[in-house]
Design a protein around this motif. Structure first.
Motif, PDB file in Angstrom:
ATOM      1  N   HIS A  10       0.839  -1.201   0.000  1.00  0.00           N
ATOM      2  CA  HIS A  10       0.000   0.000   0.000  1.00  0.00           C
ATOM      3  C   HIS A  10       0.877   1.255   0.000  1.00  0.00           C
ATOM      4  CE1 HIS A  10      -3.338   2.685   0.867  1.00  0.00           C
ATOM      5  NE2 HIS A  10      -2.667   3.158   1.906  1.00  0.00           N
ATOM      6  N   GLN A  11       1.983   1.221   0.746  1.00  0.00           N
ATOM      7  CA  GLN A  11       2.878   2.376   0.828  1.00  0.00           C
ATOM      8  C   GLN A  11       3.648   2.606  -0.468  1.00  0.00           C
ATOM      9  OE1 GLN A  11       5.234   1.524   4.344  1.00  0.00           O
ATOM     10  NE2 GLN A  11       3.422   1.570   5.658  1.00  0.00           N
ATOM     11  N   THR A  12       3.689   1.619  -1.346  1.00  0.00           N
ATOM     12  CA  THR A  12       4.332   1.795  -2.656  1.00  0.00           C
ATOM     13  C   THR A  12       3.350   2.283  -3.713  1.00  0.00           C
ATOM     14  OG1 THR A  12       3.966  -0.510  -3.286  1.00  0.00           O
ATOM     15  CG2 THR A  12       6.023  -0.007  -2.152  1.00  0.00           C
ATOM     16  N   GLY A  13       2.104   2.495  -3.318  1.00  0.00           N
ATOM     17  CA  GLY A  13       1.130   3.078  -4.239  1.00  0.00           C
ATOM     18  C   GLY A  13       0.099   2.127  -4.809  1.00  0.00           C
ATOM     19  N   LEU A  14       0.055   0.894  -4.316  1.00  0.00           N
ATOM     20  CA  LEU A  14      -0.931  -0.065  -4.815  1.00  0.00           C
ATOM     21  C   LEU A  14      -2.196  -0.018  -3.955  1.00  0.00           C
ATOM     22  CD1 LEU A  14       1.995  -1.259  -5.663  1.00  0.00           C
ATOM     23  CD2 LEU A  14       0.726  -3.354  -6.092  1.00  0.00           C
ATOM     24  N   ILE A  15      -3.319  -0.290  -4.580  1.00  0.00           N
ATOM     25  CA  ILE A  15      -4.560  -0.474  -3.852  1.00  0.00           C
ATOM     26  C   ILE A  15      -4.850  -1.968  -3.810  1.00  0.00           C
ATOM     27  CG2 ILE A  15      -5.440   1.793  -4.511  1.00  0.00           C
ATOM     28  CD1 ILE A  15      -7.182   0.441  -6.605  1.00  0.00           C
ATOM     29  N   SER A  20     -11.164 -14.270  -0.674  1.00  0.00           N
ATOM     30  CA  SER A  20     -11.460 -15.266   0.365  1.00  0.00           C
ATOM     31  C   SER A  20     -10.202 -15.952   0.885  1.00  0.00           C
ATOM     32  CB  SER A  20     -12.428 -16.321  -0.189  1.00  0.00           C
ATOM     33  OG  SER A  20     -11.867 -16.959  -1.328  1.00  0.00           O
ATOM     34  N   TYR A  21      -9.119 -15.930   0.097  1.00  0.00           N
ATOM     35  CA  TYR A  21      -7.906 -16.648   0.489  1.00  0.00           C
ATOM     36  C   TYR A  21      -6.671 -15.756   0.519  1.00  0.00           C
ATOM     37  CZ  TYR A  21      -7.686 -16.445  -4.568  1.00  0.00           C
ATOM     38  OH  TYR A  21      -7.702 -15.991  -5.852  1.00  0.00           O
ATOM     39  N   GLY A  22      -6.834 -14.460   0.337  1.00  0.00           N
ATOM     40  CA  GLY A  22      -5.692 -13.560   0.324  1.00  0.00           C
ATOM     41  C   GLY A  22      -6.097 -12.162  -0.096  1.00  0.00           C
ATOM     42  N   VAL A  23      -5.115 -11.379  -0.536  1.00  0.00           N
ATOM     43  CA  VAL A  23      -5.365  -9.987  -0.942  1.00  0.00           C
ATOM     44  C   VAL A  23      -4.728  -9.755  -2.302  1.00  0.00           C
ATOM     45  CG1 VAL A  23      -5.060  -7.547  -0.348  1.00  0.00           C
ATOM     46  CG2 VAL A  23      -5.359  -9.238   1.471  1.00  0.00           C
ATOM     47  N   LEU A  24      -5.484  -9.162  -3.226  1.00  0.00           N
ATOM     48  CA  LEU A  24      -4.985  -8.826  -4.554  1.00  0.00           C
ATOM     49  C   LEU A  24      -4.618  -7.351  -4.589  1.00  0.00           C
ATOM     50  CD1 LEU A  24      -4.479  -9.699  -7.502  1.00  0.00           C
ATOM     51  CD2 LEU A  24      -6.822  -8.964  -8.012  1.00  0.00           C
ATOM     52  N   HIS A  25      -3.355  -7.064  -4.920  1.00  0.00           N
ATOM     53  CA  HIS A  25      -2.850  -5.690  -4.987  1.00  0.00           C
ATOM     54  C   HIS A  25      -2.639  -5.305  -6.446  1.00  0.00           C
ATOM     55  CE1 HIS A  25      -1.779  -5.372  -0.627  1.00  0.00           C
ATOM     56  NE2 HIS A  25      -1.768  -6.690  -0.751  1.00  0.00           N
ATOM     57  N   PHE A  26      -2.939  -4.054  -6.763  1.00  0.00           N
ATOM     58  CA  PHE A  26      -2.758  -3.566  -8.126  1.00  0.00           C
ATOM     59  C   PHE A  26      -2.747  -2.048  -8.104  1.00  0.00           C
ATOM     60  CE2 PHE A  26      -7.130  -4.473  -7.110  1.00  0.00           C
ATOM     61  CZ  PHE A  26      -7.825  -3.327  -7.495  1.00  0.00           C
ATOM     62  N   PHE A  27      -2.278  -1.450  -9.215  1.00  0.00           N
ATOM     63  CA  PHE A  27      -2.258   0.005  -9.327  1.00  0.00           C
ATOM     64  C   PHE A  27      -3.628   0.517  -9.765  1.00  0.00           C
ATOM     65  CE2 PHE A  27       2.295  -0.925  -9.827  1.00  0.00           C
ATOM     66  CZ  PHE A  27       2.825  -0.016  -8.918  1.00  0.00           C
ATOM     67  N   GLU A  28      -4.004   1.631  -9.182  1.00  0.00           N
ATOM     68  CA  GLU A  28      -5.276   2.244  -9.577  1.00  0.00           C
ATOM     69  C   GLU A  28      -5.199   2.777 -11.004  1.00  0.00           C
ATOM     70  OE1 GLU A  28      -8.628   5.104  -7.458  1.00  0.00           O
ATOM     71  OE2 GLU A  28      -6.531   5.300  -6.879  1.00  0.00           O
ATOM     72  N   LYS A  32      -0.828   1.028 -15.587  1.00  0.00           N
ATOM     73  CA  LYS A  32       0.206   0.284 -14.871  1.00  0.00           C
ATOM     74  C   LYS A  32      -0.299  -1.133 -14.640  1.00  0.00           C
ATOM     75  CE  LYS A  32       2.359   4.175 -12.461  1.00  0.00           C
ATOM     76  NZ  LYS A  32       2.762   4.725 -11.138  1.00  0.00           N
ATOM     77  N   HIS A  33       0.300  -2.074 -15.338  1.00  0.00           N
ATOM     78  CA  HIS A  33      -0.207  -3.447 -15.314  1.00  0.00           C
ATOM     79  C   HIS A  33       0.686  -4.330 -14.449  1.00  0.00           C
ATOM     80  CE1 HIS A  33      -2.740  -1.970 -18.475  1.00  0.00           C
ATOM     81  NE2 HIS A  33      -1.709  -1.755 -19.277  1.00  0.00           N
ATOM     82  N   SER A  34       0.421  -4.318 -13.173  1.00  0.00           N
ATOM     83  CA  SER A  34       1.163  -5.156 -12.237  1.00  0.00           C
ATOM     84  C   SER A  34       0.204  -5.607 -11.142  1.00  0.00           C
ATOM     85  CB  SER A  34       2.339  -4.379 -11.628  1.00  0.00           C
ATOM     86  OG  SER A  34       3.094  -5.204 -10.771  1.00  0.00           O
ATOM     87  N   TYR A  35       0.080  -6.915 -10.972  1.00  0.00           N
ATOM     88  CA  TYR A  35      -0.862  -7.478 -10.012  1.00  0.00           C
ATOM     89  C   TYR A  35      -0.108  -8.406  -9.065  1.00  0.00           C
ATOM     90  CZ  TYR A  35      -4.175  -5.818 -13.496  1.00  0.00           C
ATOM     91  OH  TYR A  35      -4.879  -5.040 -14.376  1.00  0.00           O
ATOM     92  N   TRP A  36      -0.383  -8.280  -7.790  1.00  0.00           N
ATOM     93  CA  TRP A  36       0.277  -9.096  -6.771  1.00  0.00           C
ATOM     94  C   TRP A  36      -0.772  -9.727  -5.870  1.00  0.00           C
ATOM     95  CZ3 TRP A  36       5.576  -9.923  -5.994  1.00  0.00           C
ATOM     96  CH2 TRP A  36       6.395  -9.273  -6.919  1.00  0.00           C
TER      97      TRP A  36
END
Length: 231
Positions: A10-15, A20-28, A32-36
């Motif tokens: 979140h501090q690097t700018g991802l929302i 149900s099994y984790g958290v999906l992070h991505f850029f708003e 910027k196409h990066s998903y974690w």
């Protein structure tokens, strides 16, 4: 540990979106196409078995055509020690299907001391890692007591696995800048006279010309300057 990683991303700018099994992070920003996908597991072998399920749910939530080729899974796994687990880690990380996979191993004591250190210095997680990891004392503890220290080795594991952690290392622009830098140090240092002598008598000659020079002549060139350093 999951809270630390989610806050760091979140501090690097991802929302993010909770699954149900984790958290999906991505850029708003849609450009910027990066998903974690961050998951916590006590069974690494199970990750491969369930990755298809993880992928399909995350892809539906992301709803973006770039998802397939730009999604990584960050797998958090608690251990009591680091013995006899590296082969399994490699097996999971080298699995080529669906996700690019990174595993972060950690011990509860590391997370506890890491959290305490951040709170005592009143920094963000990202700021703490990026500042602390460049300190000589931090690296010394990591190197001498690898995976058996307060939190130092954990810092390097995080920096190695998460590309959003930036190291503030000043880098010269290529070999030309490095050459200029070294020349300036020589020219302003105690060997300026010797450098000038070599520059005048050798650098303007061809390799063949130097090869043809008698060793006594080379010695005569250098002798006055070498004597001055000895005195």
């Amino acid at each position: 540990m999951e809270t630390i990683i989610n806050n760091l991303l979140h501090q690097t700018g991802l929302i993010n979106k909770q699954l149900s099994y984790g958290v999906l992070h991505f850029f708003e920003d849609e450009n910027k196409h990066s998903y974690w996908l961050v998951i916590e597991t006590n069974n690494l072998a199970e990750v491969i078995e369930k990755q298809s399920e993880y992928f399909n749910v995350a892809k539906e939530v992301a709803n973006n055509e770039w998802f397939d080729k730009n999604v990584s899974m960050l797998i958090l796994h608690k251990v009591e020690n680091f013995d006899n687990i590296q082969n399994l880690v490699l097996e999971v990380e080298e699995n080529p299907y669906l996700f690019k996979k990174q595993i972060i191993l950690y011990k509860d004591t590391e997370v506890e001391k890491f959290t305490q250190a951040i709170e005592s210095q009143e920094q963000t997680i990202k700021g703490f890692i990026e500042n602390k990891i460049l300190e000589e004392e931090t690296f010394k503890k990591h190197k001498e007591y690898i995976n058996n220290n307060d939190y130092e080795s954990l810092l390097y594991r995080l920096a190695h696995k998460i590309p959003f952690v930036k190291l503030g290392i000043i880098q010269e622009n290529g070999l030309e800048a490095l050459t200029d830098n070294n020349r300036k140090k020589i020219e302003t240092g105690s060997f300026e006279e010797l450098n000038n002598l070599i520059d005048q008598n050798f650098f303007n000659r061809s390799v063949e010309s130097i090869d043809e020079m008698n060793s006594d002549i080379i010695y005569d060139f250098l002798l006055p300057t070498l004597n001055s350093y000895e005195n």
